[in-house]
Design a protein around this motif. Structure first.
Motif, PDB file in Angstrom:
ATOM      1  N   LEU A 179       1.121  -1.485  -0.074  1.00 26.57           N
ATOM      2  CA  LEU A 179       0.187  -0.124   0.181  1.00 26.57           C
ATOM      3  C   LEU A 179       0.756   1.452   0.018  1.00 26.57           C
ATOM      4  N   GLY A 180       2.682   1.128   0.059  1.00 25.63           N
ATOM      5  CA  GLY A 180       3.302   2.430  -0.139  1.00 25.63           C
ATOM      6  C   GLY A 180       3.118   3.124   1.622  1.00 25.63           C
ATOM      7  N   ALA A 209     -13.369  -0.130   2.554  1.00 28.92           N
ATOM      8  CA  ALA A 209     -14.049  -1.085   2.648  1.00 28.92           C
ATOM      9  C   ALA A 209     -15.149  -0.901   3.772  1.00 28.92           C
ATOM     10  N   GLY A 210     -15.174   0.519   4.455  1.00 29.59           N
ATOM     11  CA  GLY A 210     -16.126  -0.040   5.552  1.00 29.59           C
ATOM     12  C   GLY A 210     -17.062   0.554   5.261  1.00 29.59           C
ATOM     13  N   LEU A 211     -17.043   1.769   4.815  1.00 30.03           N
ATOM     14  CA  LEU A 211     -17.692   2.421   3.309  1.00 30.03           C
ATOM     15  C   LEU A 211     -18.890   1.733   2.619  1.00 30.03           C
ATOM     16  N   ALA A 227     -19.162  -3.341  -5.458  1.00 33.26           N
ATOM     17  CA  ALA A 227     -17.810  -1.822  -4.879  1.00 33.26           C
ATOM     18  C   ALA A 227     -17.206  -1.985  -5.857  1.00 33.26           C
ATOM     19  N   ARG A 228     -16.691  -3.120  -6.904  1.00 26.61           N
ATOM     20  CA  ARG A 228     -15.767  -2.675  -7.580  1.00 26.61           C
ATOM     21  C   ARG A 228     -15.470  -1.779  -9.144  1.00 26.61           C
ATOM     22  N   PRO A 229     -16.882  -1.259  -9.245  1.00 25.60           N
ATOM     23  CA  PRO A 229     -16.760  -0.515 -10.260  1.00 25.60           C
ATOM     24  C   PRO A 229     -16.720   0.680  -9.287  1.00 25.60           C
ATOM     25  N   VAL A 230     -17.441   1.286  -8.282  1.00 26.03           N
ATOM     26  CA  VAL A 230     -17.560   2.306  -7.120  1.00 26.03           C
ATOM     27  C   VAL A 230     -16.461   2.604  -6.962  1.00 26.03           C
ATOM     28  N   LEU A 231     -15.052   1.465  -6.380  1.00 24.22           N
ATOM     29  CA  LEU A 231     -13.981   1.556  -6.271  1.00 24.22           C
ATOM     30  C   LEU A 231     -12.553   1.932  -7.645  1.00 24.22           C
ATOM     31  N   GLU A 232     -12.966   1.743  -8.840  1.00 27.00           N
ATOM     32  CA  GLU A 232     -11.943   1.902  -9.917  1.00 27.00           C
ATOM     33  C   GLU A 232     -13.087   3.891 -10.473  1.00 27.00           C
ATOM     34  N   GLU A 245      -5.593  -2.684  -4.757  1.00 26.88           N
ATOM     35  CA  GLU A 245      -5.658  -1.864  -3.681  1.00 26.88           C
ATOM     36  C   GLU A 245      -7.278  -3.002  -3.948  1.00 26.88           C
ATOM     37  N   ILE A 246      -7.749  -2.898  -4.869  1.00 28.08           N
ATOM     38  CA  ILE A 246      -9.449  -2.708  -4.891  1.00 28.08           C
ATOM     39  C   ILE A 246      -9.944  -4.790  -4.764  1.00 28.08           C
ATOM     40  N   GLU A 247      -8.263  -5.128  -4.946  1.00 32.76           N
ATOM     41  CA  GLU A 247      -9.182  -6.601  -4.795  1.00 32.76           C
ATOM     42  C   GLU A 247      -8.523  -6.462  -2.754  1.00 32.76           C
ATOM     43  N   VAL A 248      -7.639  -6.231  -2.407  1.00 35.42           N
ATOM     44  CA  VAL A 248      -8.208  -6.116  -1.417  1.00 35.42           C
ATOM     45  C   VAL A 248      -9.094  -5.829  -0.435  1.00 35.42           C
TER      46      VAL A 248
END
Length: 174
Positions: free
Chosen positions: A63-64, A76-78, A102-107, A115-118
């Motif tokens: 994650l840096g 993740a919580g939201l 969640a995937r498209p929202v995160l993108e 990060e999306i995978e996590v």
């Protein structure tokens, strides 16, 4: 926390919150609304920090830095209950549906593929804290329970989770 702000402003995210609210208008128990999801995000992050697991989480998930990790935890919580309405409508497990939604929202919010995978693995596993969800999935599961205001709930006597929530709170160190 710009990316988290983009999630909150996302029209599909807001649509899912509206759908949850419509399905739960007569629900006497805890609701799956924005406040619940924000509480889960905050508690998850607190559990990670107080458990001295933030550095490990950053390293394991590439994650840096702390800011990126905080955004991943909050995302993740939201998003963990965004598909609750689909479970009401179709019976599909809201955790699995939520990971998919969640995937498209995160993108759109600008999260990186790893990060999306996590985040999506954690969402998919949040109901039982399954190992496939990693540390974040386990923390989401615990935070999801801790975020419930059982002691103040008028429907407490009818709730199947009230006793287990009391037992969980007794294990906390303040």
């Amino acid at each position: 926390m710009q990316r988290v702000g983009r999630i909150i402003e996302d029209s599909f995210y807001r649509y899912c919150l509206e759908q949850n609210a419509a399905r739960e208008v007569d629900r006497p128990f805890c609701r799956h609304d924005f406040q619940h999801m924000l509480d889960v995000a905050r508690i998850s992050y607190i559990l990670m920090v107080e458990g001295n697991q933030l550095s490990e989480f950053i390293c394991q998930n590439r994650l840096g830095n702390h800011q990126a990790a905080k955004e991943v935890v909050y995302a993740a919580g939201l998003l963990h209950d965004i598909a609750r309405w689909q479970q009401y409508d179709t019976g599909e497990d809201h955790a699995l549906a939520g990971a998919r939604l969640a995937r498209p929202v995160l993108e759109r919010a600008g999260f990186l593929p790893h990060e999306i995978e996590v985040i999506t693995r954690a969402i998919a596993a949040h109901r039982r804290g399954e190992p496939r969800g990693g540390l974040l999935g386990r923390l989401l599961c615990r935070a999801d329970d801790l975020a419930r205001p059982c002691a103040l709930c008028a429907a407490r006597g009818q709730c199947y989770k009230a006793d287990s929530m009391d037992a969980l709170r007794e294990t906390l160190v303040y």
